[in-house]
Design a protein around this motif. Structure first.
Motif, PDB file in Angstrom:
ATOM      1  N   GLY A  75      41.490  49.314  40.196  1.00 14.44           N
ATOM      2  CA  GLY A  75      42.445  49.324  39.098  1.00 14.44           C
ATOM      3  C   GLY A  75      42.618  48.007  38.374  1.00 14.44           C
ATOM      4  O   GLY A  75      43.479  47.892  37.494  1.00 14.44           O
ATOM      5  N   ASN A  76      41.829  47.019  38.718  1.00 14.71           N
ATOM      6  CA  ASN A  76      41.869  45.727  38.035  1.00 14.71           C
ATOM      7  C   ASN A  76      40.516  45.422  37.419  1.00 14.71           C
ATOM      8  O   ASN A  76      39.485  45.942  37.858  1.00 14.71           O
ATOM      9  N   ALA A  77      40.533  44.558  36.418  1.00 15.48           N
ATOM     10  CA  ALA A  77      39.286  44.040  35.865  1.00 15.48           C
ATOM     11  C   ALA A  77      38.654  43.131  36.916  1.00 15.48           C
ATOM     12  O   ALA A  77      39.361  42.471  37.683  1.00 15.48           O
ATOM     13  N   HIS A  78      37.335  43.114  36.950  1.00 14.03           N
ATOM     14  CA  HIS A  78      36.636  42.271  37.918  1.00 14.03           C
ATOM     15  C   HIS A  78      35.425  41.640  37.236  1.00 14.03           C
ATOM     16  O   HIS A  78      34.551  42.353  36.734  1.00 14.03           O
ATOM     17  N   ILE A  79      35.401  40.320  37.205  1.00 22.83           N
ATOM     18  CA  ILE A  79      34.267  39.610  36.617  1.00 22.83           C
ATOM     19  C   ILE A  79      33.103  39.738  37.582  1.00 22.83           C
ATOM     20  O   ILE A  79      33.087  39.101  38.632  1.00 22.83           O
ATOM     21  N   ASP A  80      32.156  40.559  37.212  1.00 24.54           N
ATOM     22  CA  ASP A  80      30.978  40.748  38.053  1.00 24.54           C
ATOM     23  C   ASP A  80      30.057  39.547  37.916  1.00 24.54           C
ATOM     24  O   ASP A  80      29.489  39.086  38.899  1.00 24.54           O
ATOM     25  N   GLN A  81      29.937  39.045  36.697  1.00 22.74           N
ATOM     26  CA  GLN A  81      29.119  37.847  36.474  1.00 22.74           C
ATOM     27  C   GLN A  81      29.536  37.208  35.161  1.00 22.74           C
ATOM     28  O   GLN A  81      29.751  37.900  34.172  1.00 22.74           O
ATOM     29  N   VAL A  82      29.639  35.897  35.164  1.00 21.19           N
ATOM     30  CA  VAL A  82      29.793  35.119  33.942  1.00 21.19           C
ATOM     31  C   VAL A  82      28.860  33.928  34.083  1.00 21.19           C
ATOM     32  O   VAL A  82      28.884  33.223  35.088  1.00 21.19           O
ATOM     33  N   SER A  83      27.984  33.757  33.098  1.00 20.76           N
ATOM     34  CA  SER A  83      26.996  32.677  33.159  1.00 20.76           C
ATOM     35  C   SER A  83      26.764  32.102  31.771  1.00 20.76           C
ATOM     36  O   SER A  83      26.779  32.834  30.776  1.00 20.76           O
ATOM     37  N   VAL A  84      26.513  30.800  31.757  1.00 23.87           N
ATOM     38  CA  VAL A  84      26.223  30.085  30.512  1.00 23.87           C
ATOM     39  C   VAL A  84      24.937  29.293  30.720  1.00 23.87           C
ATOM     40  O   VAL A  84      24.736  28.693  31.783  1.00 23.87           O
ATOM     41  N   ASP A  85      24.078  29.304  29.714  1.00 28.40           N
ATOM     42  CA  ASP A  85      22.863  28.501  29.760  1.00 28.40           C
ATOM     43  C   ASP A  85      23.274  27.039  29.972  1.00 28.40           C
ATOM     44  O   ASP A  85      24.110  26.520  29.218  1.00 28.40           O
ATOM     45  N   HIS A 100      38.051  36.483  26.531  1.00 27.40           N
ATOM     46  CA  HIS A 100      37.719  37.758  25.893  1.00 27.40           C
ATOM     47  C   HIS A 100      37.903  38.915  26.875  1.00 27.40           C
ATOM     48  O   HIS A 100      38.485  39.953  26.532  1.00 27.40           O
ATOM     49  N   ALA A 101      37.437  38.733  28.105  1.00 29.68           N
ATOM     50  CA  ALA A 101      37.583  39.768  29.127  1.00 29.68           C
ATOM     51  C   ALA A 101      39.056  40.000  29.455  1.00 29.68           C
ATOM     52  O   ALA A 101      39.479  41.144  29.663  1.00 29.68           O
ATOM     53  N   LEU A 110      45.666  46.824  32.068  1.00 30.82           N
ATOM     54  CA  LEU A 110      45.369  46.337  33.419  1.00 30.82           C
ATOM     55  C   LEU A 110      46.308  45.178  33.750  1.00 30.82           C
ATOM     56  O   LEU A 110      46.828  44.499  32.861  1.00 30.82           O
ATOM     57  N   GLN A 111      46.503  44.932  35.033  1.00 31.99           N
ATOM     58  CA  GLN A 111      47.466  43.919  35.475  1.00 31.99           C
ATOM     59  C   GLN A 111      46.834  42.598  35.905  1.00 31.99           C
ATOM     60  O   GLN A 111      47.482  41.560  35.856  1.00 31.99           O
ATOM     61  N   ALA A 112      45.582  42.660  36.381  1.00 34.01           N
ATOM     62  CA  ALA A 112      44.969  41.454  36.943  1.00 34.01           C
ATOM     63  C   ALA A 112      43.474  41.472  36.709  1.00 34.01           C
ATOM     64  O   ALA A 112      42.881  42.499  36.361  1.00 34.01           O
ATOM     65  N   ILE A 113      42.889  40.299  36.902  1.00 33.39           N
ATOM     66  CA  ILE A 113      41.439  40.146  36.843  1.00 33.39           C
ATOM     67  C   ILE A 113      41.018  39.406  38.108  1.00 33.39           C
ATOM     68  O   ILE A 113      41.693  38.463  38.538  1.00 33.39           O
ATOM     69  N   THR A 114      39.956  39.882  38.729  1.00 30.22           N
ATOM     70  CA  THR A 114      39.491  39.302  39.985  1.00 30.22           C
ATOM     71  C   THR A 114      38.047  38.852  39.855  1.00 30.22           C
ATOM     72  O   THR A 114      37.357  39.169  38.879  1.00 30.22           O
ATOM     73  N   LEU A 115      37.607  38.132  40.865  1.00 34.35           N
ATOM     74  CA  LEU A 115      36.210  37.723  40.982  1.00 34.35           C
ATOM     75  C   LEU A 115      35.960  37.275  42.404  1.00 34.35           C
ATOM     76  O   LEU A 115      36.898  37.070  43.175  1.00 34.35           O
TER      77      LEU A 115
END
Length: 175
Positions: A75-85, A100-101, A110-115
Motif C-alpha cells: 500500500g505504499n510507493a516503493h522506489i525499486d531503482q533510482v539511478s543517475v549517470d 516526482h515519485a 499513498l501515505q509513504a514511500i519506501t526503499l
C-alpha cells in the motif's frame, strides 16, 4: 517537476546503460559484485513503464541521464531503482526524480514511500537519510518489505549492511 518525463519503450535500453554506469563506483569501494550486477531486464523495466511508474530525466537531446522506477509494496510507493549517470552527479537529478515519485504518490493518496539500500554507501543510505527517509527497525518492516529483503539476501546483497527506509509523504520537502 523539473525536466522529468515518463519513460518510453525506446528509453528502456538506455536505462540499462545508466544502471551499468551507475554501478561502476561500487567497484571503487570494494563492492565489485554490485558493480558487476546485471541491470534490470528489459521486461522488468517494461512492466514499470507500461504501468506508468517509470520516469526519466533527459538531457537536452531528450536522452535519459537518470531514471526512477516505482513499485507498490503493502500500500505504499516503493522506489525499486533510482539511478543517475555518474557524469551528471551533483546536479540533484536523483532528488528531482524522487520528488516526482513523491508527487505522483501523494496524488494517488499513498501515505509513504519506501526503499531498500546499503546503509554504509555514502550515495545510498546516508543520502536518503538527508532527503528525509528514516531507517526501519525489523519490527517496522511490512511483509512485502521483508519479502524484498529476503530476495536481496538470496541475491547476495547482504554481504554489505542493508536496510529498509521509509519517508512519510506528508512530511516530504520538495526541492
Amino acid at each position: 517537476m523539473r525536466n522529468i518525463r515518463s519513460a518510453t519503450e525506446a528509453d528502456l535500453p538506455v536505462l540499462q546503460e545508466i544502471e551499468r554506469a551507475a554501478g561502476k563506483p561500487f567497484a571503487d569501494i570494494g563492492m565489485q559484485a554490485v558493480a558487476d550486477d546485471d541491470p534490470p531486464a528489459l521486461s522488468t523495466l517494461r512492466e514499470f513503464q507500461q504501468a506508468g511508474r517509470a520516469w526519466v530525466h533527459p538531457n537536452a537531446e531528450d536522452r535519459p541521464i537518470g531514471y526512477l522506477v516505482l513499485g507498490l509494496v503493502d500500500g505504499n510507493a516503493h522506489i525499486d531503482q533510482v539511478s543517475v549517470d555518474p557524469e551528471f552527479l551533483g546536479q540533484r537529478l536523483g532528488k528531482g526524480l524522487i520528488d516526482h515519485a513523491v508527487h505522483w504518490s501523494k496524488t494517488r493518496g499513498l501515505q509513504a514511500i519506501t526503499l531498500t539500500t546499503f546503509t554504509e554507501v555514502p550515495w545510498n543510505g546516508p543520502y536518503y537519510e538527508r532527503l528525509g527517509f528514516r531507517y526501519l527497525t525489523l519490527a517496522e518492516e511490512t511483509p512485502g518489505l521483508r519479502e524484498l529483503r529476503a530476495a536481496e539476501s538470496a541475491h547476495g546483497l547482504d554481504r554489505w549492511p542493508r536496510a529498509c527506509m521509509r519517508a512519510e509523504l506528508a512530511d516530504w520537502v520538495f526541492g
